[in-house]
Design a protein around this motif. Structure first.
Motif, PDB file in Angstrom:
ATOM      1  N   MET A  60     -18.904   0.226   0.791  1.00  0.00           N
ATOM      2  CA  MET A  60     -17.570  -1.460   1.772  1.00  0.00           C
ATOM      3  C   MET A  60     -18.336  -2.235   1.615  1.00  0.00           C
ATOM      4  N   THR A  61     -17.588  -2.920   1.620  1.00  0.00           N
ATOM      5  CA  THR A  61     -17.951  -4.687   1.549  1.00  0.00           C
ATOM      6  C   THR A  61     -18.110  -4.809   2.902  1.00  0.00           C
ATOM      7  N   ASP A  62     -18.802  -6.535   2.254  1.00  0.00           N
ATOM      8  CA  ASP A  62     -18.517  -6.916   4.374  1.00  0.00           C
ATOM      9  C   ASP A  62     -17.116  -7.357   5.013  1.00  0.00           C
ATOM     10  N   ASN A  63     -16.536  -7.281   4.332  1.00  0.00           N
ATOM     11  CA  ASN A  63     -15.022  -7.227   4.764  1.00  0.00           C
ATOM     12  C   ASN A  63     -14.883  -6.148   5.757  1.00  0.00           C
ATOM     13  N   GLN A  64     -14.294  -5.364   4.557  1.00  0.00           N
ATOM     14  CA  GLN A  64     -14.422  -4.199   5.286  1.00  0.00           C
ATOM     15  C   GLN A  64     -14.667  -3.888   6.807  1.00  0.00           C
ATOM     16  N   ALA A  65     -16.624  -4.059   6.572  1.00  0.00           N
ATOM     17  CA  ALA A  65     -17.233  -3.227   7.259  1.00  0.00           C
ATOM     18  C   ALA A  65     -17.263  -3.876   9.072  1.00  0.00           C
ATOM     19  N   GLU A  75      -6.775   1.057   4.304  1.00  0.00           N
ATOM     20  CA  GLU A  75      -6.787   2.351   3.336  1.00  0.00           C
ATOM     21  C   GLU A  75      -5.797   2.815   3.073  1.00  0.00           C
ATOM     22  N   GLU A  76      -4.974   2.720   3.926  1.00  0.00           N
ATOM     23  CA  GLU A  76      -2.890   3.527   3.244  1.00  0.00           C
ATOM     24  C   GLU A  76      -3.160   4.458   3.266  1.00  0.00           C
ATOM     25  N   ARG A  77      -4.543   5.603   3.490  1.00  0.00           N
ATOM     26  CA  ARG A  77      -4.150   6.544   3.690  1.00  0.00           C
ATOM     27  C   ARG A  77      -3.769   7.551   5.222  1.00  0.00           C
ATOM     28  N   PHE A  78      -2.132   8.021   4.456  1.00  0.00           N
ATOM     29  CA  PHE A  78      -1.397   8.272   5.309  1.00  0.00           C
ATOM     30  C   PHE A  78      -1.438  10.065   6.451  1.00  0.00           C
ATOM     31  N   LYS A  79      -1.729  10.942   5.190  1.00  0.00           N
ATOM     32  CA  LYS A  79      -2.022  12.238   5.076  1.00  0.00           C
ATOM     33  C   LYS A  79      -3.302  12.142   6.345  1.00  0.00           C
ATOM     34  N   ILE A  80      -3.622  13.462   7.238  1.00  0.00           N
ATOM     35  CA  ILE A  80      -4.443  13.601   7.910  1.00  0.00           C
ATOM     36  C   ILE A  80      -5.911  13.650   6.712  1.00  0.00           C
ATOM     37  N   LYS A  81      -5.453  14.927   5.640  1.00  0.00           N
ATOM     38  CA  LYS A  81      -6.318  15.101   4.529  1.00  0.00           C
ATOM     39  C   LYS A  81      -6.832  14.734   3.835  1.00  0.00           C
ATOM     40  N   GLN A  82      -6.107  12.789   3.537  1.00  0.00           N
ATOM     41  CA  GLN A  82      -6.517  11.745   2.695  1.00  0.00           C
ATOM     42  C   GLN A  82      -7.520  11.178   3.897  1.00  0.00           C
ATOM     43  N   ILE A  83      -7.166  11.305   4.846  1.00  0.00           N
ATOM     44  CA  ILE A  83      -8.068  10.399   6.122  1.00  0.00           C
ATOM     45  C   ILE A  83      -9.045  11.161   6.149  1.00  0.00           C
ATOM     46  N   TYR A  84      -9.347  12.799   6.543  1.00  0.00           N
ATOM     47  CA  TYR A  84     -10.870  13.078   6.559  1.00  0.00           C
ATOM     48  C   TYR A  84     -11.631  12.746   5.250  1.00  0.00           C
ATOM     49  N   ASN A  85     -10.556  12.781   3.495  1.00  0.00           N
ATOM     50  CA  ASN A  85     -11.109  13.224   2.467  1.00  0.00           C
ATOM     51  C   ASN A  85     -12.096  11.878   2.536  1.00  0.00           C
ATOM     52  N   PHE A  86     -11.195  10.742   2.334  1.00  0.00           N
ATOM     53  CA  PHE A  86     -11.822   9.301   3.172  1.00  0.00           C
ATOM     54  C   PHE A  86     -12.788   8.806   3.976  1.00  0.00           C
ATOM     55  N   ASN A  99     -15.413  11.093   4.290  1.00  0.00           N
ATOM     56  CA  ASN A  99     -16.157  12.080   4.189  1.00  0.00           C
ATOM     57  C   ASN A  99     -16.706  11.475   3.021  1.00  0.00           C
ATOM     58  N   ASN A 100     -16.129  10.779   2.490  1.00  0.00           N
ATOM     59  CA  ASN A 100     -16.696  10.360   0.593  1.00  0.00           C
ATOM     60  C   ASN A 100     -17.406   8.974   1.360  1.00  0.00           C
ATOM     61  N   TYR A 101     -16.569   8.411   1.656  1.00  0.00           N
ATOM     62  CA  TYR A 101     -16.901   6.469   2.597  1.00  0.00           C
ATOM     63  C   TYR A 101     -18.056   5.680   3.377  1.00  0.00           C
ATOM     64  N   LEU A 102     -17.572   7.038   4.275  1.00  0.00           N
ATOM     65  CA  LEU A 102     -17.762   6.307   5.249  1.00  0.00           C
ATOM     66  C   LEU A 102     -18.998   7.570   6.728  1.00  0.00           C
ATOM     67  N   ARG A 103     -19.472   8.284   5.753  1.00  0.00           N
ATOM     68  CA  ARG A 103     -20.363   9.277   5.938  1.00  0.00           C
ATOM     69  C   ARG A 103     -22.302   8.472   6.715  1.00  0.00           C
ATOM     70  N   SER A 104     -22.444   7.353   5.748  1.00  0.00           N
ATOM     71  CA  SER A 104     -23.382   6.388   6.463  1.00  0.00           C
ATOM     72  C   SER A 104     -22.957   6.123   8.119  1.00  0.00           C
ATOM     73  N   TRP A 105     -21.696   5.248   8.230  1.00  0.00           N
ATOM     74  CA  TRP A 105     -21.636   5.010   9.374  1.00  0.00           C
ATOM     75  C   TRP A 105     -21.021   6.427  10.206  1.00  0.00           C
ATOM     76  N   PHE A 106     -20.828   7.472  10.097  1.00  0.00           N
ATOM     77  CA  PHE A 106     -20.395   8.669  10.861  1.00  0.00           C
ATOM     78  C   PHE A 106     -20.911   9.620  10.856  1.00  0.00           C
ATOM     79  N   PRO A 107     -22.241  10.263  11.080  1.00  0.00           N
ATOM     80  CA  PRO A 107     -23.254  10.834  10.026  1.00  0.00           C
ATOM     81  C   PRO A 107     -22.490  12.753  10.564  1.00  0.00           C
TER      82      PRO A 107
END
Length: 299
Positions: free
Chosen positions: A1-6, A55-66, A68-76
């Motif tokens: 994740m970039t500084d801007n995204q963070a 991130e333009e993820r509109f489906k709940i499954k897409q939101i969760y997968n994103f 789970n894959n990219y925000l685990r360090s923020w939300f362990p």
């Protein structure tokens, strides 16, 4: 994740956390032993809104997968997908209240508070060719003249202040069953407004009603000219040039409200609700996406 995204993620988290502590927590009180889950409602709402807006993820499954894959360090403590989805569907009241908290309040420069635009758009759970089976208590069958189609679902009505060359500034919104007439919505929710000029489409034509409003509340409704049934062709042709110019002028002024709907659809994909399978799911879909739109508008 970039500084801007963070920075964006942290900004949303802090905003939601503040609103949750002050007001939102009273709309989702828990009385079970699990009244303080490790994965908090603030984290859940933050993931939902951030994934949709940035991130333009509109489906709940897409939101969760994103997440789970990219925000685990923020939300362990992120839960499983099933638990994530179940928790989300328990928060319709929170998202509904969040919408009104995020509705922009302070008018920026260039906003005309004496001119408002209004219109509606469909939120479709299924086409009119089939029988709607989802959330039958709050949905029904309606017709969308813009798309030329019958559908089952809801209807989103928005009232916004006009400002030149920009999207309207949202003032109020109402969600109704699909069959609700736009004029009835105006009469029930916005007819108490005073000293205002409204621009709407032909569905808002009701000369006796608006003559009384103009007299008692200094309110005027301007719409494109509607053909009079049974009017002689010679008279219609006589007035055609003036009527066309007037209709074009009104349509040009009210065009930004259509642009606002297009922007909301682009940001949230709110119009497509065919994957929803419950009333709570539809309420979260509707109010959660409106909250995302208002948050994006504010940010």
């Amino acid at each position: 994740m970039t500084d801007n995204q963070a920075i964006k993620l942290i900004g949303i988290y802090l905003k939601i956390s503040d609103l949750y502590e002050n007001e939102l927590k009273y709309h989702c009180q828990r009385f079970s032993n699990n009244n303080e889950p490790i994965f908090t409602d603030v984290e859940l709402i933050t993931i939902y809104l951030y994934s949709m807006i940035y991130e333009e993820r509109f489906k709940i499954k897409q939101i969760y997968n994103f997440a789970n894959n990219y925000l685990r360090s923020w939300f362990p403590d992120l839960s499983s997908y099933v638990a994530f989805n179940n928790r989300l569907n328990r928060l319709p009241s929170v998202f509904k209240h969040l919408c009104y908290l995020l509705l922009p309040k302070d008018l920026p420069l260039g906003v005309r508070d004496d001119i408002s635009l209004l219109d509606s758009m469909p939120i479709i759970t299924c086409s009119g060719k089939r029988k709607g089976k989802v959330a039958q208590n709050i949905t029904d069958k309606g017709f969308c003249s813009t798309k030329g189609m019958y559908y089952f679902g809801l209807k989103l009505h928005i009232l916004g202040f006009w400002r030149k060359g920009r999207l309207p500034f949202p003032e109020s919104f109402v969600i109704t069953p699909a069959s609700e007439n736009d004029l009835n919505v105006f009469k029930n929710y916005w007819s108490d407004i005073v000293n205002r000029t409204f621009y709407g489409d032909k569905i808002y034509i009701d000369e006796p009603f608006f003559e009384k409003l103009k007299m008692h509340r200094n309110v005027e409704m301007l719409t494109p000219v509607k053909k009079i049934k049974g009017e002689p062709e010679c008279i219609r042709k006589m007035h055609k040039a003036a009527d066309d110019l007037y209709s074009k002028a009104v349509s040009k002024i009210r065009q930004p409200i259509e642009a606002l709907f297009s922007w909301i659809i682009e940001k949230t994909d709110i119009q497509r609700a065919s994957k929803v399978r419950s009333e709570n799911g539809l309420l979260v879909h509707m109010f959660g996406r409106m909250a995302a739109a208002f948050l994006a508008y504010n940010f």
